[in-house]
Design a protein around this motif. Structure first.
Motif, mmCIF file in Angstrom:
data_model
loop_
_atom_site.group_PDB
_atom_site.id
_atom_site.type_symbol
_atom_site.label_atom_id
_atom_site.label_comp_id
_atom_site.label_asym_id
_atom_site.label_seq_id
_atom_site.Cartn_x
_atom_site.Cartn_y
_atom_site.Cartn_z
ATOM 1 N N ALA A 55 6.594 4.848 1.244
ATOM 2 C CA ALA A 55 7.389 5.924 1.338
ATOM 3 C C ALA A 55 6.858 7.214 1.497
ATOM 4 O O ALA A 55 7.499 8.285 1.189
ATOM 5 N N GLY A 101 10.580 6.111 -9.990
ATOM 6 C CA GLY A 101 10.109 6.726 -8.771
ATOM 7 C C GLY A 101 9.621 7.899 -8.853
ATOM 8 O O GLY A 101 9.420 8.715 -9.956
ATOM 9 N N ALA A 110 0.787 -1.124 0.036
ATOM 10 C CA ALA A 110 0.090 0.125 -0.077
ATOM 11 C C ALA A 110 0.985 1.088 0.017
ATOM 12 O O ALA A 110 0.522 2.137 0.836
ATOM 13 N N LEU A 125 5.314 16.089 -8.479
ATOM 14 C CA LEU A 125 4.639 15.015 -9.511
ATOM 15 C C LEU A 125 3.207 14.555 -9.065
ATOM 16 O O LEU A 125 2.498 14.568 -10.233
ATOM 17 N N VAL A 147 2.969 -10.291 2.154
ATOM 18 C CA VAL A 147 2.902 -11.436 1.227
ATOM 19 C C VAL A 147 4.230 -11.949 0.973
ATOM 20 O O VAL A 147 5.105 -11.350 0.960
ATOM 21 N N SER A 169 4.872 -1.080 -9.163
ATOM 22 C CA SER A 169 5.659 -0.133 -8.252
ATOM 23 C C SER A 169 6.504 0.651 -9.105
ATOM 24 O O SER A 169 6.630 0.426 -10.272
#
Ligand SMILES: Cc1cc2nc3c(=O)[nH]c(=O)nc-3n(C[C@H](O)[C@H](O)[C@H](O)COP(=O)(O)OP(=O)(O)OC[C@H]3O[C@@H](n4cnc5c(N)ncnc54)[C@H](O)[C@@H]3O)c2cc1C
Length: 529
Positions: free
Chosen positions: A40, A500, A10, A62, A253, A493
């Motif tokens: 983060a 990023g 999450a 962003l 997980v 991700s």
């Protein structure tokens, strides 16, 4: 119980994916290893009960530019953006400051004071960016290949010099800034932004990164969520829950289950199995997905081989401070900046970055810092400052370029010595800084990773942002989209394109890919995608 989709992790990308799938009418289970959501993008009061500190990231140009984040109407779920008086400041060794404002004329006037002519050069660059920037941002924040925005970009390029401007975008930031500007101030504003990623400042890609963040900062600011960074991800979690999503924290997980070549669910650390009928979206680092969560039998040899060449971005040491008063910057600007970059000049910054690339702990770290109470008055009591600084360190250290004998094992001793080095640098720009420090917390690579498993070795961008691991090469050549070699499994991700930063595009791309495949399956049930 069985779900249409399970999202693993999450962080902002996982939360975006979960919300997008839920909006399409799917039942969604979101599993997070940590005790709280956010990845983060979290805040805490660990250092001082009266101070909110952003545990990791802090400024969100962003997110503010992201159509994905905008589409969720997070203001309805408690998100409120706020801004520092000025966006970004860079103190120069002679006591002057280069300052980025949301008003380009004000930015230009300040740069012109530092070096006559640079104001006009700044405005010229802004005008060129106006034509091309929106297409470029659109192209970066949508799945690869970006057909619509690519065409828009081609049309816009005609107005700004065509191939000449393409060359500008590809020029390393060191050359780009010295071609365009006479003074160090304007150069630093762009180069400092380039250094938010780990692209060497003398390599292609760094100029584009610097322009992108500097121009975004000028257009939308570097906003922060009122109350703490965590409010951004909490608002995504509130929206998800309010719309019927199931979110479980403390649920790591440990395996993605595969049946008949298709992702069929996950197993958590407590041994529980959760079934997914349509998709599993993984907001985890790419090597974690392929080498830890998937049985090797389901990972093609070519992917395993390519992953050996996967490059992490550098490690990070972050220092949080509770300060009793404002930072005593030498000649601090009248409109205080939220973000402050600390380096003497572009060469000094490039040296610190190249030392990190070469395995040396920088003697004079390039620092990104954040004055959070200046940006949002709710972060600490009136008159005080919630402040942080971070600097990069090598993933594998071969030597200390300074003289403190830092070994690069990043135990308590290494972290404190590096934090002292960073603090000494701040003291040079703000004499008396140390006397304002009530307490400080040092988060080295190990502490960062313990709080978020995606931050391996303190890497904060899900893998290097250098060109050889971007676009179709992210995370490895041939897997440049969210799809993985396992049907129904999607990488969502920061290890996926576009990488990023808090924009949610990686999670959105993964959710949209899952939805598109489900539509194909519904129309052509014999041709399971
Ligand atoms: C110190 C620092 C400063 C930064 N500053 C900025 C900034 O100012 N602005 C900006 O835009 N970006 C910044 N970034 C980058 C940005 O925060 C990341 O790129 C972004 O958070 C990536 O989002 P993500 O969802 O892909 O991953 P993450 O945010 O890392 O979230 C991943 C989540 O998945 C969970 N997870 C991992 N493995 C499992 C598992 N097996 N089971 C269950 N859960 C799991 C983790 O616990 C975590 O919650 C910064 C990052 C750091 C570390």
């Amino acid at each position: 119980m069985s779900w249409d989709a399970i999202v693993v992790g999450a962080g902002p990308n996982g939360l975006v994916a979960a919300n997008r799938l839920l909006d399409a009418g799917w039942s969604v289970l979101l599993l997070e290893a940590q005790p709280d959501v956010g990845g983060a993008v979290r805040s805490d009061r660990e250092l001082h009960p009266d101070f909110v500190h952003d545990t990791f990231s802090a400024f969100y140009p962003l997110a503010a530019s992201s159509p994905t984040i905008a589409s969720f109407d997070l203001e309805q779920h408690g998100l409120e953006w706020t801004h520092a008086p000025s966006v970004l400041g860079h103190p120069l060794p002679d006591g002057s400051w280069a300052v980025l404002h949301r008003d380009r004329d004000r930015t230009a006037a300040g740069l012109d004071d530092l070096h006559p002519g640079d104001g006009e050069a700044w405005l010229r660059l802004c005008a060129e960016w106006d034509r091309v920037g929106p297409h470029l941002i659109g192209a970066l924040l949508t799945p690869f290949p970006p057909v619509r925005h690519g065409l828009g970009m081609l049309a816009a390029l005609r107005h700004v010099g065509g191939l000449d401007f393409v060359k500008t975008l590809l020029t390393p930031v060191t050359e780009l800034t010295s071609e365009r500007f006479g003074g160090e101030g304007a150069r630093m504003l762009i180069a400092g932004n380039a250094a938010h990623a780990d692209i060497p400042l003398d390599s292609p890609g760094s100029g584009l990164m610097g322009l992108l963040l500097a121009m975004m900062g000028q257009d939308v600011g570097f906003p922060v969520p009122r109350g703490g960074a965590g409010e951004l991800t909490q608002s995504l979690a509130r929206r998800f829950r309010a719309n019927g999503g199931e979110l479980r924290t403390g649920a790591e997980v440990v395996e993605v289950l595969v049946s008949d070549g298709r992702a069929s669910g996950v197993r958590t650390g407590d041994g529980e199995r959760h079934a997914a009928r349509r998709a599993v979206v993984a907001d985890v680092l790419a090597p974690t997905l392929y080498t830890k969560l998937l049985d090797p039998a389901h990972v093609p040899d070519r992917v395993r081989r390519s992953l050996r060449a996967f490059v992490l971005d550098p490690g990070t040491v972050k220092v949080d401070f509770a300060l009793s008063g404002p930072i005593p910057w030498t000649n601090g600007p009248a409109l205080a900046s939220g973000t402050v970059h600390v380096a003497d000049d572009v060469r000094d910054m490039a040296l610190a970055m190249s030392q990190v690339q070469a395995g040396a702990v920088p003697a004079a770290p390039f620092m990104l810092t954040g004055q959070m109470t200046t940006s949002d008055s709710t972060r600490s009591p009136a008159g005080t400052e919630s402040f942080w600084a971070y600097a990069h360190v090598p993933q594998r250290t071969v030597r200390d370029a300074g003289d403190d004998g830092i070994r690069g094992v990043w135990d308590h001793d290494d972290c404190e010595r590096y934090a002292d080095r960073m603090q000494a640098r701040l003291e040079q720009r703000a004499p008396g800084f140390g006397s304002t420090v009530m307490s400080r917390r040092v988060l080295g690579p190990r502490e960062l990773e313990a709080r978020d498993a995606n931050l391996v070795g303190g890497a904060l961008n899900g893998g290097t942002a250098q060109l050889h691991q971007q676009l179709v090469f992210r995370p490895v050549p041939g897997l440049g989209r969210a799809e993985t070699p396992v049907r129904g499994l999607y990488l969502g991700s920061a290890s996926a394109h576009p990488g990023g930063g808090v924009h949610g595009a990686c999670g959105d791309n993964a959710a949209r890919a899952a939805l598109a495949h489900a539509r194909v399956d519904a129309v052509l049930p014999w041709r399971k995608s």
